[in-house]
Design a protein around this motif. Structure first.
Motif, PDB file in Angstrom:
ATOM      1  N   ASP A  63       0.845  -1.137  -0.026  1.00  0.00           N
ATOM      2  CA  ASP A  63       0.061  -0.068  -0.104  1.00  0.00           C
ATOM      3  C   ASP A  63       0.781   1.293   0.069  1.00  0.00           C
ATOM      4  O   ASP A  63       1.540   1.438   0.947  1.00  0.00           O
ATOM      5  CB  ASP A  63      -0.987   0.059   1.337  1.00  0.00           C
ATOM      6  CG  ASP A  63      -1.986   1.091   1.424  1.00  0.00           C
ATOM      7  OD1 ASP A  63      -1.718   2.295   0.704  1.00  0.00           O
ATOM      8  OD2 ASP A  63      -2.952   0.817   1.786  1.00  0.00           O
ATOM      9  N   PRO A  64       0.639   2.097  -0.945  1.00  0.00           N
ATOM     10  CA  PRO A  64       1.732   3.154  -1.185  1.00  0.00           C
ATOM     11  C   PRO A  64       1.363   4.212  -0.035  1.00  0.00           C
ATOM     12  O   PRO A  64       2.359   5.033   0.470  1.00  0.00           O
ATOM     13  CB  PRO A  64       1.087   4.016  -2.471  1.00  0.00           C
ATOM     14  CG  PRO A  64      -0.147   3.601  -3.000  1.00  0.00           C
ATOM     15  CD  PRO A  64       0.021   1.918  -2.288  1.00  0.00           C
ATOM     16  N   ARG A  65       0.193   4.323   0.590  1.00  0.00           N
ATOM     17  CA  ARG A  65      -0.065   5.098   1.737  1.00  0.00           C
ATOM     18  C   ARG A  65       0.491   4.634   2.986  1.00  0.00           C
ATOM     19  O   ARG A  65       1.147   5.398   3.786  1.00  0.00           O
ATOM     20  CB  ARG A  65      -1.512   5.259   2.053  1.00  0.00           C
ATOM     21  CG  ARG A  65      -2.351   5.777   0.885  1.00  0.00           C
ATOM     22  CD  ARG A  65      -4.036   5.280   1.191  1.00  0.00           C
ATOM     23  NE  ARG A  65      -4.206   4.091   1.188  1.00  0.00           N
ATOM     24  CZ  ARG A  65      -5.413   3.226   1.407  1.00  0.00           C
ATOM     25  NH1 ARG A  65      -6.453   4.217   1.607  1.00  0.00           N
ATOM     26  NH2 ARG A  65      -5.544   2.022   1.305  1.00  0.00           N
ATOM     27  N   VAL A  66       0.663   3.268   3.196  1.00  0.00           N
ATOM     28  CA  VAL A  66       1.299   2.533   4.132  1.00  0.00           C
ATOM     29  C   VAL A  66       2.981   3.125   4.089  1.00  0.00           C
ATOM     30  O   VAL A  66       3.449   3.266   5.179  1.00  0.00           O
ATOM     31  CB  VAL A  66       1.347   1.323   4.317  1.00  0.00           C
ATOM     32  CG1 VAL A  66       2.272   0.379   5.007  1.00  0.00           C
ATOM     33  CG2 VAL A  66      -0.127   0.816   4.768  1.00  0.00           C
ATOM     34  N   ILE A  67       3.736   3.034   3.060  1.00  0.00           N
ATOM     35  CA  ILE A  67       4.817   3.294   2.710  1.00  0.00           C
ATOM     36  C   ILE A  67       5.249   4.583   3.115  1.00  0.00           C
ATOM     37  O   ILE A  67       6.332   5.022   3.611  1.00  0.00           O
ATOM     38  CB  ILE A  67       5.220   2.721   1.255  1.00  0.00           C
ATOM     39  CG1 ILE A  67       5.041   1.239   0.969  1.00  0.00           C
ATOM     40  CG2 ILE A  67       6.758   3.373   1.147  1.00  0.00           C
ATOM     41  CD1 ILE A  67       6.279   0.429   1.658  1.00  0.00           C
ATOM     42  N   ALA A  68       4.329   5.493   2.691  1.00  0.00           N
ATOM     43  CA  ALA A  68       4.547   6.901   2.920  1.00  0.00           C
ATOM     44  C   ALA A  68       4.408   7.177   4.521  1.00  0.00           C
ATOM     45  O   ALA A  68       5.133   7.937   4.894  1.00  0.00           O
ATOM     46  CB  ALA A  68       3.401   7.695   2.213  1.00  0.00           C
ATOM     47  N   SER A  69       3.586   6.265   4.946  1.00  0.00           N
ATOM     48  CA  SER A  69       3.149   6.763   6.603  1.00  0.00           C
ATOM     49  C   SER A  69       4.588   6.306   7.214  1.00  0.00           C
ATOM     50  O   SER A  69       4.985   6.968   8.186  1.00  0.00           O
ATOM     51  CB  SER A  69       2.142   6.104   7.003  1.00  0.00           C
ATOM     52  OG  SER A  69       2.029   6.077   8.438  1.00  0.00           O
ATOM     53  N   GLN A 110       7.392   8.802   6.873  1.00  0.00           N
ATOM     54  CA  GLN A 110       6.949   9.891   7.721  1.00  0.00           C
ATOM     55  C   GLN A 110       7.272   9.713   9.061  1.00  0.00           C
ATOM     56  O   GLN A 110       8.000  10.584  10.120  1.00  0.00           O
ATOM     57  CB  GLN A 110       5.484  10.399   7.884  1.00  0.00           C
ATOM     58  CG  GLN A 110       4.914  11.651   8.410  1.00  0.00           C
ATOM     59  CD  GLN A 110       5.839  12.769   8.202  1.00  0.00           C
ATOM     60  OE1 GLN A 110       6.197  12.962   6.883  1.00  0.00           O
ATOM     61  NE2 GLN A 110       6.030  13.866   9.164  1.00  0.00           N
ATOM     62  N   ASN A 111       6.800   8.549   9.737  1.00  0.00           N
ATOM     63  CA  ASN A 111       7.117   7.923  11.037  1.00  0.00           C
ATOM     64  C   ASN A 111       8.729   8.127  11.430  1.00  0.00           C
ATOM     65  O   ASN A 111       9.109   8.380  12.384  1.00  0.00           O
ATOM     66  CB  ASN A 111       6.295   6.894  11.536  1.00  0.00           C
ATOM     67  CG  ASN A 111       5.114   6.995  11.846  1.00  0.00           C
ATOM     68  OD1 ASN A 111       4.548   7.830  12.608  1.00  0.00           O
ATOM     69  ND2 ASN A 111       3.896   6.262  11.151  1.00  0.00           N
TER      70      ASN A 111
END
Length: 195
Positions: A75-81, A84-85
């Motif tokens: 999931d690209p949103r997971v990778i971005a998150s 960020q973390n």
């Protein structure tokens, strides 16, 4: 969600509302991390985190002394998150992310040549419970492709009533039950160190 131990204890891990992930609970992470740390299986390790989700397991390991973590999720949103973390936690230089569908063969992922030269020391598999059937084939591929160190520890999280089918090359050493969640800790059949 917070990191429960180590140098970053108490630091928050943010998860975007849009991400459909099932984070490992603080209780399970604390129990598992303590079990691994008590056996000196975290410090200095290279971690492979499959179905990384929030990245909580990897961040916990890095907080407790792991050297580097490679986190894989589709999931690209997971990778971005995760990125960020990692930035907020000061861990950006200690992680690598791979966007990849783990329902596919791992061969293309292996060909990217981003693995540590001696192999991963600690591998964590926490698939969505509906995809627990992927664990056996993934473990078999990991063990077959020699991307694990000779003393690698493998950890599988699953719903307690639905244990995965584990390949014969995987030796389950210890299972912990945390209510509806269970964690299996094991090694390859050729690994000689004790857990």
């Amino acid at each position: 969600m917070r990191i429960v131990g180590g140098s970053l204890r108490g630091r928050r891990i943010e998860t975007p509302d849009s991400c459909q992930v099932r984070p490992t609970s603080d209780r399970v992470r604390e129990g598992l991390s303590s079990a691994l740390q008590a056996r000196n299986l975290i410090a200095g390790t290279h971690v492979l985190d499959l179905f990384a989700g929030t990245g909580a397991f990897s961040f916990e390991m890095l907080s407790r002394g792991a050297s580097h973590a490679t986190l894989v999720d589709n999931d690209p949103r997971v990778i971005a998150s995760i990125h960020q973390n990692a930035l907020l936690l000061g861990l950006s230089t200690r992680i690598t992310t791979e966007r990849y569908d783990l329902a596919e063969s791992l061969t293309p992922l292996f060909k990217r040549n981003r693995w540590p030269s001696h192999g991963f020391d600690l591998a964590f598999l926490d698939p969505p419970y509906a995809k627990i059937g992927l664990v056996g084939p993934l473990l078999k591929e990991l063990l077959t492709h020699a991307c694990l160190s000779t003393t690698a520890t493998l950890v599988v999280e699953h719903a307690t009533p639905h244990p995965p089918n584990l390949p014969s090359s995987f030796t389950a050493v210890k299972t912990y039950h945390y209510g509806s969640t269970s964690v299996v800790i094991g090694t390859s059949a050729t690994t000689t160190h004790g857990i």
